[in-house]
Design a protein around this motif. Structure first.
Motif, short mmCIF file in Angstrom:
data_model
loop_
_atom_site.label_atom_id
_atom_site.label_comp_id
_atom_site.label_asym_id
_atom_site.label_seq_id
_atom_site.Cartn_x
_atom_site.Cartn_y
_atom_site.Cartn_z
N ILE A 96 -54.89 -17.67 -160.81
CA ILE A 96 -55.32 -19.29 -160.26
C ILE A 96 -54.64 -20.58 -161.29
N VAL A 97 -53.10 -21.16 -160.87
CA VAL A 97 -52.90 -22.17 -162.16
C VAL A 97 -52.82 -23.24 -160.30
N THR A 98 -53.42 -24.66 -161.95
CA THR A 98 -53.37 -25.46 -160.94
C THR A 98 -52.31 -26.26 -161.85
N ILE A 99 -51.85 -27.14 -161.04
CA ILE A 99 -50.10 -27.65 -161.20
C ILE A 99 -50.52 -29.18 -161.77
N ASP A 100 -49.89 -29.49 -162.87
CA ASP A 100 -49.83 -30.59 -163.29
C ASP A 100 -48.94 -31.25 -163.48
N HIS A 101 -48.21 -31.84 -162.12
CA HIS A 101 -46.32 -32.11 -162.26
C HIS A 101 -46.45 -33.19 -163.57
N ALA A 102 -46.86 -34.21 -163.20
CA ALA A 102 -46.71 -35.49 -164.10
C ALA A 102 -47.18 -35.36 -165.57
N ASN A 103 -47.53 -33.96 -166.03
CA ASN A 103 -47.41 -34.54 -167.30
C ASN A 103 -46.86 -32.74 -168.19
N LYS A 104 -46.24 -32.27 -166.54
CA LYS A 104 -46.11 -30.76 -167.24
C LYS A 104 -47.10 -29.42 -167.73
N THR A 105 -47.74 -29.97 -167.00
CA THR A 105 -48.64 -28.76 -167.52
C THR A 105 -49.74 -28.01 -166.44
N ALA A 106 -49.73 -26.81 -167.03
CA ALA A 106 -50.24 -25.56 -166.06
C ALA A 106 -51.95 -25.24 -166.60
N GLN B 189 -39.84 -22.35 -161.31
CA GLN B 189 -39.07 -23.56 -161.20
C GLN B 189 -39.05 -23.90 -159.28
N ALA B 190 -39.42 -23.28 -158.96
CA ALA B 190 -38.63 -23.46 -157.39
C ALA B 190 -39.92 -23.76 -157.05
N THR B 191 -41.19 -22.98 -157.29
CA THR B 191 -42.48 -21.35 -157.16
C THR B 191 -43.02 -23.58 -157.33
N PHE B 192 -42.67 -24.58 -158.21
CA PHE B 192 -43.69 -25.18 -158.76
C PHE B 192 -43.33 -26.67 -157.97
N ALA B 193 -41.82 -26.58 -157.66
CA ALA B 193 -41.56 -27.29 -156.78
C ALA B 193 -42.14 -27.53 -155.59
N THR B 194 -42.66 -26.79 -154.86
CA THR B 194 -43.16 -26.48 -153.44
C THR B 194 -44.70 -27.00 -153.49
N ILE B 195 -45.15 -26.79 -154.66
CA ILE B 195 -46.43 -26.81 -154.58
C ILE B 195 -46.75 -28.91 -155.17
N LYS B 196 -47.65 -29.13 -154.73
CA LYS B 196 -47.85 -30.99 -154.47
C LYS B 196 -49.14 -31.29 -155.80
N ASP B 197 -48.71 -32.42 -156.81
CA ASP B 197 -49.24 -31.92 -157.86
C ASP B 197 -50.70 -31.87 -157.13
N GLY B 198 -51.09 -31.11 -157.91
CA GLY B 198 -52.95 -30.70 -158.46
C GLY B 198 -53.03 -29.62 -157.77
N GLY B 199 -51.70 -28.59 -156.70
CA GLY B 199 -51.73 -27.99 -155.82
C GLY B 199 -52.14 -27.17 -156.96
N LYS B 200 -51.61 -25.63 -155.99
CA LYS B 200 -52.59 -24.12 -156.66
C LYS B 200 -51.44 -23.32 -156.13
N TRP B 201 -50.86 -22.35 -157.16
CA TRP B 201 -50.71 -21.02 -157.14
C TRP B 201 -51.55 -20.31 -157.04
N VAL B 202 -51.47 -18.87 -156.59
CA VAL B 202 -52.56 -18.14 -156.40
C VAL B 202 -51.72 -16.24 -156.59
#
Length: 77
Positions: free
Chosen positions: A39-49, A19-32
Motif C-alpha cells: 500500500i502506497v500513500t501519496i503525499d503530493h505536496a512533499n513528493k513523498t510516498a 507518474q500518470a498513476t500518481f496523477a490520478t490519486i488525490k493527496d493522501g490517497g492510496k495505490w494498492v
C-alpha cells in the motif's frame, strides 16, 4: 513496451507510467499493489510516498518512485 527498470528505456517507461498513476490519486490517497500486498500513500505536496508492504516487499517500486524525484518512506505493517 519495455518496463525492465534495469534499462534506461524501461526505467523511463516505468517512471512515466507511475507518474500518470500518481496523477490520478488525490493527496493522501492510496495505490494498492495486490501481488505483494503493498500500500502506497501519496503525499503530493512533499513528493513523498509512504509504503507499507506485506510478505513480498516491492523494492523495485522504491527504485521507480525515487527515479521520479520522490522520497520513499517505508512504514512497518
Amino acid at each position: 513496451m519495455n518496463y525492465d527498470i534495469d534499462t534506461p528505456e524501461g526505467m523511463d517507461n516505468a517512471v512515466r507510467w507511475t507518474q500518470a498513476t500518481f496523477a490520478t490519486i488525490k493527496d493522501g490517497g492510496k495505490w494498492v499493489i495486490p501481488r505483494s500486498n503493498t500500500i502506497v500513500t501519496i503525499d503530493h505536496a512533499n513528493k513523498t510516498a509512504y509504503v507499507v508492504t506485506g510478505d513480498a516487499p516491492e523494492f523495485n517500486v522504491d527504485r521507480v518512485i525515487n527515479a521520479m524525484g520522490w522520497e520513499v518512506v517505508r512504514l512497518s505493517k
